[in-house]
Design a protein around this motif. Structure first.
Motif, PDB file in Angstrom:
ATOM      1  N   GLY A 260      42.856  49.684  32.795  1.00 48.73           N
ATOM      2  CA  GLY A 260      41.595  49.892  31.774  1.00 48.73           C
ATOM      3  C   GLY A 260      40.230  50.008  32.490  1.00 48.73           C
ATOM      4  O   GLY A 260      39.326  49.380  32.035  1.00 48.73           O
ATOM      5  N   ILE A 261      40.346  50.948  33.440  1.00 46.11           N
ATOM      6  CA  ILE A 261      39.140  51.363  34.252  1.00 46.11           C
ATOM      7  C   ILE A 261      38.857  52.734  33.963  1.00 46.11           C
ATOM      8  O   ILE A 261      39.644  53.406  34.531  1.00 46.11           O
ATOM      9  N   PRO A 262      37.694  52.956  33.655  1.00 47.99           N
ATOM     10  CA  PRO A 262      37.510  54.695  33.514  1.00 47.99           C
ATOM     11  C   PRO A 262      37.273  55.295  34.919  1.00 47.99           C
ATOM     12  O   PRO A 262      36.875  54.536  35.784  1.00 47.99           O
ATOM     13  N   GLY A 263      37.755  56.425  34.950  1.00 54.40           N
ATOM     14  CA  GLY A 263      37.827  57.037  36.474  1.00 54.40           C
ATOM     15  C   GLY A 263      36.580  57.528  36.551  1.00 54.40           C
ATOM     16  O   GLY A 263      36.495  58.155  37.947  1.00 54.40           O
ATOM     17  N   ASP A 264      35.705  57.723  35.845  1.00 52.24           N
ATOM     18  CA  ASP A 264      34.285  58.191  36.228  1.00 52.24           C
ATOM     19  C   ASP A 264      33.287  57.210  37.018  1.00 52.24           C
ATOM     20  O   ASP A 264      32.124  57.506  37.178  1.00 52.24           O
ATOM     21  N   LEU A 265      33.924  55.868  37.030  1.00 52.72           N
ATOM     22  CA  LEU A 265      32.991  54.762  37.551  1.00 52.72           C
ATOM     23  C   LEU A 265      33.178  54.963  39.216  1.00 52.72           C
ATOM     24  O   LEU A 265      34.130  55.450  39.759  1.00 52.72           O
ATOM     25  N   ARG A 266      32.374  54.338  39.915  1.00 49.99           N
ATOM     26  CA  ARG A 266      32.426  54.084  41.266  1.00 49.99           C
ATOM     27  C   ARG A 266      32.877  52.725  41.581  1.00 49.99           C
ATOM     28  O   ARG A 266      32.325  51.970  40.877  1.00 49.99           O
ATOM     29  N   ALA A 267      33.269  52.862  43.047  1.00 49.17           N
ATOM     30  CA  ALA A 267      33.644  51.289  43.244  1.00 49.17           C
ATOM     31  C   ALA A 267      32.841  50.345  43.264  1.00 49.17           C
ATOM     32  O   ALA A 267      32.983  48.947  42.882  1.00 49.17           O
ATOM     33  N   GLU A 268      31.592  50.543  43.534  1.00 46.48           N
ATOM     34  CA  GLU A 268      30.551  49.686  43.826  1.00 46.48           C
ATOM     35  C   GLU A 268      30.092  48.901  42.643  1.00 46.48           C
ATOM     36  O   GLU A 268      29.479  47.650  42.634  1.00 46.48           O
ATOM     37  N   VAL A 269      30.503  49.389  41.168  1.00 41.84           N
ATOM     38  CA  VAL A 269      30.303  48.524  40.055  1.00 41.84           C
ATOM     39  C   VAL A 269      31.283  47.800  39.540  1.00 41.84           C
ATOM     40  O   VAL A 269      31.195  47.300  38.576  1.00 41.84           O
ATOM     41  N   LEU A 270      32.401  47.766  40.186  1.00 37.74           N
ATOM     42  CA  LEU A 270      33.711  47.054  39.860  1.00 37.74           C
ATOM     43  C   LEU A 270      33.533  45.791  40.141  1.00 37.74           C
ATOM     44  O   LEU A 270      33.299  45.619  41.622  1.00 37.74           O
ATOM     45  N   ASP A 271      33.902  44.650  39.348  1.00 38.44           N
ATOM     46  CA  ASP A 271      33.641  43.341  40.203  1.00 38.44           C
ATOM     47  C   ASP A 271      35.003  42.942  40.666  1.00 38.44           C
ATOM     48  O   ASP A 271      35.955  43.564  40.597  1.00 38.44           O
ATOM     49  N   VAL A 272      35.177  41.921  41.221  1.00 33.29           N
ATOM     50  CA  VAL A 272      36.564  41.296  41.977  1.00 33.29           C
ATOM     51  C   VAL A 272      37.817  41.406  40.918  1.00 33.29           C
ATOM     52  O   VAL A 272      38.575  41.985  41.172  1.00 33.29           O
ATOM     53  N   ALA A 273      37.231  40.925  39.617  1.00 33.19           N
ATOM     54  CA  ALA A 273      38.610  41.047  38.884  1.00 33.19           C
ATOM     55  C   ALA A 273      38.896  42.302  38.379  1.00 33.19           C
ATOM     56  O   ALA A 273      40.256  42.307  38.204  1.00 33.19           O
ATOM     57  N   ALA A 274      38.058  43.360  38.337  1.00 32.22           N
ATOM     58  CA  ALA A 274      38.689  44.921  38.171  1.00 32.22           C
ATOM     59  C   ALA A 274      39.309  45.154  39.303  1.00 32.22           C
ATOM     60  O   ALA A 274      40.539  46.030  39.311  1.00 32.22           O
ATOM     61  N   PHE A 275      39.155  44.696  40.578  1.00 31.59           N
ATOM     62  CA  PHE A 275      39.977  45.359  41.713  1.00 31.59           C
ATOM     63  C   PHE A 275      41.203  44.853  41.649  1.00 31.59           C
ATOM     64  O   PHE A 275      42.260  45.259  42.051  1.00 31.59           O
ATOM     65  N   CYS A 276      41.443  43.449  41.201  1.00 29.93           N
ATOM     66  CA  CYS A 276      42.659  42.806  40.939  1.00 29.93           C
ATOM     67  C   CYS A 276      43.505  43.477  40.089  1.00 29.93           C
ATOM     68  O   CYS A 276      44.781  43.623  40.106  1.00 29.93           O
ATOM     69  N   ARG A 277      42.832  43.924  38.955  1.00 25.43           N
ATOM     70  CA  ARG A 277      43.965  44.851  38.062  1.00 25.43           C
ATOM     71  C   ARG A 277      44.209  46.095  38.453  1.00 25.43           C
ATOM     72  O   ARG A 277      45.283  46.522  38.468  1.00 25.43           O
ATOM     73  N   LEU A 278      43.138  46.710  39.326  1.00 27.88           N
ATOM     74  CA  LEU A 278      43.727  47.908  40.046  1.00 27.88           C
ATOM     75  C   LEU A 278      44.857  47.558  40.948  1.00 27.88           C
ATOM     76  O   LEU A 278      46.035  48.334  41.111  1.00 27.88           O
ATOM     77  N   ALA A 279      44.938  46.428  41.692  1.00 30.26           N
ATOM     78  CA  ALA A 279      45.739  46.251  42.888  1.00 30.26           C
ATOM     79  C   ALA A 279      47.150  45.879  42.038  1.00 30.26           C
ATOM     80  O   ALA A 279      48.320  46.336  42.617  1.00 30.26           O
ATOM     81  N   ALA A 280      46.902  45.020  40.937  1.00 30.60           N
ATOM     82  CA  ALA A 280      48.348  44.702  40.193  1.00 30.60           C
ATOM     83  C   ALA A 280      49.027  46.168  39.576  1.00 30.60           C
ATOM     84  O   ALA A 280      50.126  46.485  39.714  1.00 30.60           O
ATOM     85  N   ALA A 281      48.033  47.184  39.155  1.00 32.28           N
ATOM     86  CA  ALA A 281      48.780  48.213  38.635  1.00 32.28           C
ATOM     87  C   ALA A 281      49.094  49.148  39.589  1.00 32.28           C
ATOM     88  O   ALA A 281      50.388  49.995  39.629  1.00 32.28           O
ATOM     89  N   HIS A 282      48.433  49.334  40.997  1.00 31.96           N
ATOM     90  CA  HIS A 282      49.019  50.023  42.397  1.00 31.96           C
ATOM     91  C   HIS A 282      50.438  49.312  42.686  1.00 31.96           C
ATOM     92  O   HIS A 282      51.296  50.152  42.899  1.00 31.96           O
ATOM     93  N   ALA A 283      50.523  48.016  42.548  1.00 34.19           N
ATOM     94  CA  ALA A 283      51.822  47.504  43.014  1.00 34.19           C
ATOM     95  C   ALA A 283      53.139  47.679  41.867  1.00 34.19           C
ATOM     96  O   ALA A 283      54.232  48.050  42.431  1.00 34.19           O
ATOM     97  N   GLU A 284      52.704  47.567  40.722  1.00 31.44           N
ATOM     98  CA  GLU A 284      53.793  48.205  39.800  1.00 31.44           C
ATOM     99  C   GLU A 284      54.262  49.583  39.807  1.00 31.44           C
ATOM    100  O   GLU A 284      55.338  49.624  39.932  1.00 31.44           O
ATOM    101  N   LEU A 285      52.850  50.427  39.950  1.00 30.35           N
ATOM    102  CA  LEU A 285      53.560  51.935  40.136  1.00 30.35           C
ATOM    103  C   LEU A 285      54.287  52.057  41.483  1.00 30.35           C
ATOM    104  O   LEU A 285      55.126  52.812  41.412  1.00 30.35           O
ATOM    105  N   ALA A 286      53.826  51.347  42.586  1.00 31.43           N
ATOM    106  CA  ALA A 286      54.589  51.708  43.753  1.00 31.43           C
ATOM    107  C   ALA A 286      56.101  51.215  43.776  1.00 31.43           C
ATOM    108  O   ALA A 286      56.999  51.664  44.186  1.00 31.43           O
ATOM    109  N   ALA A 287      56.162  50.206  42.945  1.00 23.76           N
ATOM    110  CA  ALA A 287      57.518  49.183  42.743  1.00 23.76           C
ATOM    111  C   ALA A 287      58.388  50.389  42.158  1.00 23.76           C
ATOM    112  O   ALA A 287      59.452  50.427  42.330  1.00 23.76           O
TER     113      ALA A 287
END
Length: 292
Positions: A260-287
């Protein structure tokens, strides 16, 4: 908190004399800068909290200034890792004077199996970390697979710029991968600054003492995925996420959409919870790719 054992401190020879006797000049190659002010060293130890019932772990004690303050605070067992062999006789003498409470491990702290070495009682890590390995050690302690970790708290001295990166918030220039890893499942704070003039020789920068305590993770996500996602995102921090995350080796669009994160954002504006969502999505896709 235990009262400081002034008798123990009074029984020790002056630290400056010990250093002069052993010719222990600070080596830049080892990231050494010595502290002599026992009031300041005592303040670092007090920041860690009570030591009764804890094993204390120190990295890079050098001539033992902070070591003296830890022992004076009443710890029953202090384990110190030191690779500078010039300091070993000084530390062994300190062990004898402390009644055998100091255990010196010669060698490189990056190669020590700390969880095995320190098993038994809870652990407080207190250290004036050598500048050349401080960040690497912190990342290792923050990314230990088992959580809660083997340590109960970290009380560490860093260059102030590193300390500010550890506690940085989204949207600031200091915010980056180190902040995400530190704040995902721990509570870091800067306790106080230490002026460069307090050291011998004085470093070029101000230092700061950081205190970190583990806590319940913001989200239960795979550590490996959080590491690779933050590395990719902040590796090209001026790029938008849809570009920087291409270094993951997979199409970032499904990951961003799932998080649920727009691709036109930059890393520095994401909070830790947003990075956790990215990590969860990455893990699911990799699996899912592995099962195809």
């Amino acid at each position: 908190m235990s009262a400081v054992d002034q008798d123990f401190l009074a029984s020790l020879p002056p630290l400056r004399e010990v250093i002069a006797e052993h010719g222990l000049n600070a080596k830049k190659s080892l990231g050494q800068n010595f502290l002599f002010d026992m009031n300041l060293l005592g303040r670092i130890v007090r920041t860690a909290g009570p030591l009764e019932g804890y094993t204390v772990y120190e990295v890079g004690p050098g001539p033992g200034g902070l070591t003296r303050a830890i022992l004076a605070a009443g710890t029953e067992r202090l384990v110190a890792v030191e690779m500078d062999q010039r300091a070993w006789p000084i530390l062994e003498d300190l062990n004898q004077r402390s009644g055998g409470r100091l255990e010196v491990i010669p060698g490189d702290a990056m190669k020590v199996d700390e969880a095995a070495l320190l098993s038994g009682k809870p652990v407080r890590i207190i250290a004036n970390l050598p500048y050349n390995v401080g960040t690497a050690l912190l990342v290792r302690w923050l990314t230990t697979p088992a959580w809660p970790p083997f340590w109960s708290s970290l009380t560490l001295m860093f260059q102030k710029e590193v300390a500010e990166r550890i506690v940085a918030k989204p949207g600031t220039s200091d915010y980056g991968r180190l902040a995400v890893l530190a704040q995902w499942r721990a509570r870091p704070r800067i306790a106080f600054d230490v002026p460069r003039q307090a050291f011998t020789p004085p470093p070029k920068v101000t230092s700061a003492v950081v205190h970190i305590e583990p806590c319940v993770p913001i989200a239960d996500v795979p550590l490996k995925s959080l590491e690779v996602v933050t590395l990719a995102a902040f590796g090209q921090r001026r790029k938008m996420l849809r570009a920087s995350l291409k270094s993951l080796g997979m199409d970032p669009a499904p990951i961003l959409e799932a998080a649920g994160i727009p691709g036109d954002l930059r890393a520095e504006v994401l909070d830790v919870a947003a990075f956790c969502r990215l990590a969860a999505a990455h893990a699911e896709l990799a699996a899912s790719r592995k099962t195809r």
